[in-house]
Design an enzyme around this catalytic site. Structure first.
Site, short mmCIF file in Angstrom:
data_model
loop_
_atom_site.label_atom_id
_atom_site.label_comp_id
_atom_site.label_asym_id
_atom_site.label_seq_id
_atom_site.Cartn_x
_atom_site.Cartn_y
_atom_site.Cartn_z
N ASP A 278 1.30 -1.03 0.19
CA ASP A 278 0.00 -0.12 -0.11
C ASP A 278 1.06 1.05 -0.07
O ASP A 278 1.70 1.15 0.52
CB ASP A 278 -0.65 -0.09 1.16
CG ASP A 278 -1.68 -1.01 1.67
OD1 ASP A 278 -1.97 -0.96 0.55
OD2 ASP A 278 -2.16 -0.89 2.71
N ASP B 75 -9.18 -6.63 1.79
CA ASP B 75 -7.74 -6.94 1.59
C ASP B 75 -7.88 -8.55 1.69
O ASP B 75 -6.72 -9.22 1.41
CB ASP B 75 -6.94 -6.12 1.30
CG ASP B 75 -6.48 -5.09 1.51
OD1 ASP B 75 -7.13 -5.33 0.44
OD2 ASP B 75 -6.74 -4.40 2.79
N ASP C 288 -4.44 -3.80 4.63
CA ASP C 288 -5.45 -3.03 5.40
C ASP C 288 -6.72 -3.18 5.93
O ASP C 288 -7.39 -4.05 6.88
CB ASP C 288 -5.49 -1.98 5.98
CG ASP C 288 -5.36 -1.02 4.59
OD1 ASP C 288 -6.22 -1.02 4.02
OD2 ASP C 288 -4.99 0.01 4.43
P1 ATP Z 1 -3.58 2.63 0.55
O1 ATP Z 1 -4.17 1.63 -0.64
O2 ATP Z 1 -2.78 3.19 -0.32
O3 ATP Z 1 -3.73 2.86 1.80
P2 ATP Z 1 -5.71 4.80 0.43
O4 ATP Z 1 -5.64 5.15 2.09
O5 ATP Z 1 -5.41 5.83 -0.42
O6 ATP Z 1 -4.83 4.51 0.11
P3 ATP Z 1 -8.40 4.20 0.33
O7 ATP Z 1 -8.27 3.93 1.47
O8 ATP Z 1 -8.71 3.46 0.01
O9 ATP Z 1 -6.33 4.00 -0.25
O10 ATP Z 1 -8.52 5.16 -0.34
C1 ATP Z 1 -9.08 5.77 -1.65
C2 ATP Z 1 -9.46 7.25 -1.75
O11 ATP Z 1 -11.04 7.22 -0.79
C3 ATP Z 1 -8.23 8.33 -1.07
O12 ATP Z 1 -7.59 8.79 -2.66
C4 ATP Z 1 -9.37 9.46 -0.64
O13 ATP Z 1 -9.86 10.29 -1.89
C5 ATP Z 1 -10.70 8.50 -0.86
N1 ATP Z 1 -10.59 8.53 1.09
C6 ATP Z 1 -9.90 8.18 1.74
N2 ATP Z 1 -10.39 8.12 2.92
C7 ATP Z 1 -11.61 8.88 2.75
C8 ATP Z 1 -12.42 9.01 4.27
N3 ATP Z 1 -12.58 8.93 5.60
N4 ATP Z 1 -13.33 9.65 3.37
C9 ATP Z 1 -13.83 9.89 1.93
N5 ATP Z 1 -12.96 9.31 1.37
C10 ATP Z 1 -11.74 9.09 1.09
#
Ligand code: ATP
Length: 937
Positions: free
Chosen positions: A346, A666, A662
Site C-alpha cells: 500500500d 483485502d 488493511d
Molecule cells: P492505500 O491503498 O495506499 O492505503 P488509500 O488509503 O488512498 O491508499 P483507500 O483508503 O482505499 O486507499 O482510499 C481511496 C480514496 O478514497 C483516497 O484516495 C481518498 O480520495 C478517498 N478517501 C480515503 N479516506 C476517505 C474518507 N475517510 N472519507 C472519504 N474519502 C476517503
C-alpha cells in the site's frame, strides 16, 4: 450500577464467571441501558475504571502452557531417540557400561536442550500474542475514543465498522447494513445480517440478529452496540475457545528435515548392519565387538541435534522480528520470507508517514494555503499569491471556504484530544487532517454537533471512495443551500465525486460544474504528491430521514478540493533501495489517485515510468494483464479485486509474493499471497486474521527487515546442517573405514560416543545465534523449491567428512609409528577429531564473509563460548584419571597439541577458498540484478 450487578454478584458465588446479563436479545436497548446504568452517550472515565476493577479486564484466559512433564516426554518422541534407546539397551545387555552411560548421556543432554529451548520458543510466541492488542472505538461523553479493547466494561457503548473484530458481546442499539461473520461461534459460513429489533427470549444464539458476539468479524456496515458481557463472561468465553494468534504448525523446512532425518536413519541402519556383517564374515570380529562398533557408528552418524536446532533457529528469529515490529502469525511464513521476490505494498501509511496535514484548499474562485503542523489546530489560511494570512474574523466573508470547512467537520468521524500538551488523533488520519483544517477556520466540534447534528450516514468504503452524512442544518448561517432543513455533506476521491456532481458552489450560488477547471486543480495538487479529497454537498428533502447511495446521484454540488500532504517515510526510501539490491521488486498498489501515486512513487525511487489504474486493469485480456503485472510497478485507484488478480498473475509467473493490506476486502488477497502482511495500526481485524504477519508500526522498512531476518534464519539452519552432517560423516566413517580395511580402530566406539555427545549439541547450536552476513540483502532471493541438500552442500559434506576422517587416521598412525602407546595414539585421534570440528565451526559461521575481515569477529561470542566449553571437556577427557580409565586414553604432550592444531587447521583455508568463489559468483549475480533495475528506472 446497583440492581443487576448486585444480583449477579450473589450468583457468582455459585457459578464461576456467569454472564453478567443473560437474554439481552429479548430486552429493548432502553431496558438494558437502565439495567447497566449506562447512557447512549457512553460511560464516564471514572465509572469505566470502577467497573473494570469490579469486573476485570475484557480478556479471554490464555490457554495454559504445555505442562512441563509433557514437554519433557515429548523430547523422547523422535525416531533418532528411539534408535539411540535401542542402542543403549543392547549395550546394557552386552554389559558395556561405559557405552550405555554415554548413550544415555547423549539422550539426556539432547532432551534437556530441546526442553529448555522449546520452553523459550513457547514463551517467545506467548509474548508475541500479548503484544498484539486490538483497539475499539468507544463512546465517552458522546465522542468516539479508541481504547484498548481489554479496557471495555459492561455498559460501554462501542462503534463498529466493516473489518472490526467485535470486542465484547454487544446488544446492537443502532445498525446500518451490518453483517457479521459468526462462523467462529455458529459454524455458519454465510455472514449474518443484523438489526436492532428486540427478539423473543427463546431465540437461538445463531439467530440473535440484534447481538454481535465477541471474536466475530464485521464484514459490512456500521453499528453502535452496548457492551453486555466482557471477557470470560462472553459467549466465546463460555465455550472457552481461544483463537490462537500464532499457529504453530510444522514449517515446510521442518517437514523437509523430518523426511531427511527418516531417510538418513534408514540409510545409517542399513550401513551399520552391512558393516557388522562385513566385520563378522570377512574380518572375523566377534558378534559382541561388532555390536559395539555398530552402536558407535549409528550414534555418531545420527544427526540427533537437527530437529531441535531448526525449532530454536525459528523461535529466535520470530523473537527478533517481534522486537523489530513484525509479528509472526503463521510460522511457516518465516521460511518463505527468504524467497520473496516481489513485495506489493500500500502507499498510505506504509510507504508514507500517514501523518496528514491539509496544506491547500481550492474552491471555485480561490486557492488557499494553510499553515500549521501536525494535528495541532493552530494555523491560518492565506490566499495563494498573497503574503498576509486572512484574519479569523474575515474568513466568514468567504462562504465557499466556510462551507468547505463545515463539510470537512460534519462529514467526519475523527476526534482530537489534548492530553499532556499533545494533540492526539482518534480515528482516520485523512479525516483527522480535514478536522484540523476545519478547526483552523474557527469552527468547533460543539458547534458542529449542535447546529448540524448527524441524522444518517453512508460510511466510507474503499470501493465507493466517498463518505456522506445527512445532517440537520440551521439556515441562519446564510449559505446557498436553499430552504430545506436537511443537507448532505460528502467527501471523497475527487475523480469519483466529479463524476457525481452537476454543480459547483460559485460566488452567488450554485453554477454548472466546470469539470475542466476541477480536473486541472486536481492534477496540480496531485502532482505535488498530495492526497486530494473533494468536498461536496446537497440539500436533502425533509420527508426523507435516511440516506442511500442513490441520493448521491442528483444535484450534488462541488465545493472544494483539499490537498493533504503525506510525505514518504525517509526509511521507506532506504528500504526500497535495499529491496532492489536484494533482487526484490517493490510494487505500490494504492487506492489513491494515479498522479499522486506517480509523484510519491518517484520520490520513493520506484519505477514510476508507467502507472496503471484499476479501471484500466479491468479492461485487459488475461495475457496483457499478466504482462502488465510483470512490468508495471505502480497501480492506483485499485479495488481489492485488482489486488487479488495481481497476486494471482504474479504467482502464475512463479514469483513469491508478499502483499500488504488493511481493509476487510483485502483478506482474499492477503490469504492468497505467499505472505500476507497486515497493518497493525491502521489495518482492520479482518485483515489481521487473514495474514501471516502483522506490522505493529505499519512501516514498509519493517518488511525489508523481516525479509533480511527470514534470510538469516534460513542461512543459520543451513549452516547448522552444513556443520552437523559432515562432522557426523567424519565420526562414523572412521569406524566404518577401519573395519572395511581391517585397520586398528583409531577411535573406539565408546570414544566416538563421547565426541558425539559433547560436540553435537554444543558446537552446532552456536550457529543458530549467528547474525546476518554483510551481503544478506545483496543476494538474490532463494529459489522457493530448492531442495535442502544442494550440490554445494553435498560437496561440503564429502569434503569435510573425508578430510576429517583422513586427518584422524594419519595422526593416529604417525603417533603409533613413533612408538606411542595405543592409549596415547587414541587420545591424539579423539582430540584431533574434536579440534578439527572446532576449526570447522570457526570458518563455517559464514557462507560469504571472510574470516580475515574484522566484521567476521563481531558476534563470534556464541561460537567462541562453545569452542571453549568443548576444549575444557577435552582436557578433562584427556587428563582426568577417571576419564583415562573409562575411555582408555593417556595424557599427551604440548607438542602433540601443536601438531594436532597444525594438522586440523587447513580446513579453514579450504572453506575460505570456497567462500572466495561464492563471493565472486554472488557479485556477478548482483551486477546482473542491478543492471536489470537501472534499465527499468
Ligand atoms: P492505500 O491503498 O495506499 O492505503 P488509500 O488509503 O488512498 O491508499 P483507500 O483508503 O482505499 O486507499 O482510499 C481511496 C480514496 O478514497 C483516497 O484516495 C481518498 O480520495 C478517498 N478517501 C480515503 N479516506 C476517505 C474518507 N475517510 N472519507 C472519504 N474519502 C476517503
Amino acid at each position: 450500577m446497583h440492581n443487576i450487578t448486585d444480583s449477579v454478584a450473589a450468583d457468582s458465588l455459585l457459578l464461576k464467571d456467569p454472564p453478567l446479563l443473560d437474554g439481552a436479545h429479548a430486552q429493548t436497548p432502553e431496558q438494558l441501558l437502565t439495567a447497566l446504568n449506562g447512557i447512549v452517550a457512553g460511560l464516564t472515565e471514572a465509572e469505566s475504571t470502577t467497573r473494570r476493577l469490579r469486573w476485570g479486564d475484557n480478556q479471554l484466559p490464555v490457554t495454559p502452557p504445555t505442562p512441563a512433564w509433557r514437554r519433557w516426554l515429548r523430547q523422547f518422541h523422535n525416531l533418532f531417540i528411539y534408535v539411540l534407546l535401542i542402542s543403549a539397551t543392547i549395550s546394557l545387555v552386552l554389559q558395556h557400561w561405559v557405552d550405555t552411560g554415554v548413550i544415555l548421556a547423549v539422550i539426556l543432554v539432547n532432551a534437556a536442550i530441546g526442553y529448555v529451548q522449546e520452553g523459550k520458543a513457547e514463551a517467545a510466541l506467548r509474548a508475541i500474542m500479548s503484544l498484539s492488542k486490538s483497539l475499539s472505538m468507544v463512546v465517552r461523553n458522546g465522542a468516539g475514543f479508541s481504547i484498548d479493547s481489554s479496557q471495555l466494561v459492561p455498559g460501554d457503548v462501542v462503534m463498529l465498522q466493516a473489518g472490526d473484530k467485535v470486542p465484547a458481546d454487544l446488544r446492537l442499539i443502532e445498525c446500518k447494513e451490518l453483517r457479521c461473520d459468526e462462523a467462529l461461534l455458529t459454524g455458519e459460513s454465510q455472514s449474518a445480517a443484523k438489526t436492532t429489533a428486540t427478539l423473543p427470549p427463546e431465540t437461538l444464539l445463531a439467530e440473535r440478529r440484534n447481538m454481535a458476539y465477541m471474536g466475530t468479524l464485521v464484514t459490512q456496515g456500521t453499528a453502535r452496540g452496548l457492551v453486555i458481557n466482557t471477557g470470560i463472561r462472553t459467549e466465546i468465553g463460555a465455550i472457552n475457545q481461544l483463537v490462537q494468534l500464532v499457529k504453530t504448525t510444522a514449517t515446510p523446512l521442518q517437514l523437509q528435515l523430518g523426511k531427511l532425518a527418516q531417510q538418513l536413519t534408514i540409510a545409517i541402519l542399513v550401513l551399520t548392519i552391512a558393516t557388522m556383517a562385513f566385520g563378522i564374515l570377512v574380518r572375523d570380529y566377534t558378534l559382541a565387538q561388532m555390536f559395539q562398533a555398530a552402536i558407535g557408528i549409528a550414534v555418531a552418524a545420527i544427526p540427533e541435534g537437527l530437529p531441535a536446532i531448526v525449532t530454536i533457529a525459528l523461535a529466535l528469529g520470530v523473537g527478533r522480528m517481534a522486537a523489530e515490529h513484525a509479528l509472526v502469525r503463521r510460522l511457516p511464513a518465516v521460511e518463505v520470507l527468504g524467497s520473496v521476490d516481489v513485495i506489493c505494498t500500500d502507499k498510505t501509511g506504509t510507504l508514507t508517514a500517514n501523518a496528514m496535514t491539509a496544506r491547500q484548499l481550492v474552491t471555485t474562485n480561490n486557492h488557499y494555503l494553510i499553515s500549521g503542523e501536525g494535528y495541532e489546530p493552530r494555523g491560518n489560511f492565506r490566499r495563494k499569491g498573497e503574503r498576509q494570512p486572512i484574519a479569523l474574523e474575515a474568513l466568514g466573508e468567504d462562504p465557499q471556504l466556510v462551507h468547505a470547512c463545515r463539510i470537512a467537520l460534519v462529514c467526519n468521524d475523527a476526534n482530537l484530544t489534548h492530553d499532556n500538551n499533545r494533540w492526539q488523533l482518534h480515528g482516520d488520519p485523512t479525516e483527522g487532517a480535514l478536522h484540523v483544517m476545519a478547526l483552523k477556520s474557527g469552527l468547533t466540534n460543539k458547534q458542529s454537533k449542535q447546529q448540524w447534528p448527524r441524522l444518517d450516514e453512508l460510511p466510507f468504503e474503499s470501493e465507493k471512495r466517498y463518505m456522506a452524512v445527512l445532517h440537520r442544518f440551521d439556515n441562519s448561517t446564510g449559505d446557498n443551500l436553499g430552504n430545506d432543513a436537511q443537507a448532505m455533506a460528502v467527501k471523497g476521491a475527487p475523480d469519483r465525486l466529479l463524476e457525481l456532481c452537476q454543480w459547483q458552489l460559485g460566488e452567488s450560488g450554485n453554477e454548472p460544474l466546470d469539470k475542466a477547471y476541477w480536473h486541472q486543480q486536481l492534477t496540480d495538487l496531485a502532482a505535488q504528491g498530495m492526497r486530494v479529497l473533494a468536498l461536496a454537498c446537497k440539500t436533502h428533502p425533509d420527508d426523507q430521514p435516511s440516506l442511500t447511495h442513490k441520493h448521491m446521484h442528483e444535484g450534488l454540488v462541488m465545493v472544494a478540493l483539499a490537498g493533504l500532504s503525506d510525505p514518504p517515510r525517509p526509511e521507506a526510501i532506504a528500504a526500497i533501495d535495499a529491496c532492489h539490491s536484494a533482487g526484490i521488486r517493490v510494487m505500490m498498489i494504492t487506492g489513491d489517485n494515479p498522479v499522486t501515486a506517480a509523484a510519491i512513487g518517484k520520490e520513493l525511487g520506484l519505477n514510476a515510468k508507467r502507472v496503471m489504474t484499476g479501471a484500466e486493469l479491468d479492461l485487459l485480456s488475461p495475457a496483457d494483464f499478466s504482462q502488465i503485472a510483470e512490468t508495471v510497478d505502480i497501480f492506483a485507484r485499485t479495488s481489492p479485486a485488482n489486488k487479488l488478480q495481481l497476486v494471482e498473475a504474479l504467482q502464475t509467473r512463479h514469483h513469491t509474493v508478499a502483499m500488504t493490506g488493511d481493509g476487510v476486502n483485502d483478506a482474499p488477497a492477503l490469504r492468497t499471497a505467499d505472505i500476507g502482511i497486515a497493518m497493525g495500526m491502521k489495518g482492520t481485524d479482518a485483515a489481521r486474521e487473514a495474514s501471516a504477519f502483522v506490522l505493529t508500526d505499519d512501516n514498509f522498512a519493517t518488511i525489508e527487515q523481516a525479509v533480511a531476518e527470514g534470510r538469516t534464519i534460513y542461512d543459520n539452519i543451513v549452516k547448522s546442517i552444513a556443520f552437523i552432517l559432515p562432522t557426523d560423516l567424519a565420526e562414523a566413517s572412521i569406524i566404518i573405514l577401519a573395519i572395511l580395511f581391517g585397520w586398528m580402530l583409531p577411535i573406539t566406539p565408546a570414544q566416538i560416543l563421547w565426541v558425539n555427545t559433547i560436540t553435537a549439541v554444543t558446537l552446532a547450536l552456536a550457529l543458530v545465534f549467528e547474525r546476518s552476513e554483510a551481503n544478506i540483502m545483496a543476494r538474490p532471493p532463494r529459489q522457493r523449491h530448492q531442495g535442502l541438500i544442494t550440490a554445494a552442500l553435498l560437496y561440503r559434506i564429502l569434503l569435510v567428512g573425508g578430510l576429517g576422517a583422513a586427518t584422524v587416521f594419519v595422526l593416529f598412525r604417525w603417533k603409533l609409528d613413533q612408538g606411542a602407546s595405543i592409549e596415547q595414539a587414541r587420545a591424539i585421534a579423539v582430540n584431533a577429531l574434536v579440534i578439527f570440528e572446532c576449526f570447522y565451526l570457526l570458518t563455517a559461521r559464514t557462507f560469504y564473509d571472510s574470516i580475515w575481515h574484522p566484521r567476521y569477529w563481531q558476534g563470534i561470542g556464541p561460537s567462541l563460548l562453545a569452542i571453549i566449553v568443548v576444549v575444557i571437556f577435552q582436557l578433562l577427557f584427556t587428563y582426568l584419571p577417571l576419564s583415562q580409565t573409562i575411555f582408555a586414553v593417556a595424557g599427551i604432550s604440548l607438542e602433540d597439541w601443536l601438531i594436532i592444531a597444525l594438522a586440523t587447521s587447513p580446513i579453514v583455508l579450504l572453506v575460505e577458498t570456497e567462500k572466495v568463489v561464492a563471493r565472486r559468483m554472488q557479485a556477478r549475480r548482483q551486477i546482473a540484478t542491478q543492471g536489470k533495475r537501472y534499465a527499468q528506472l
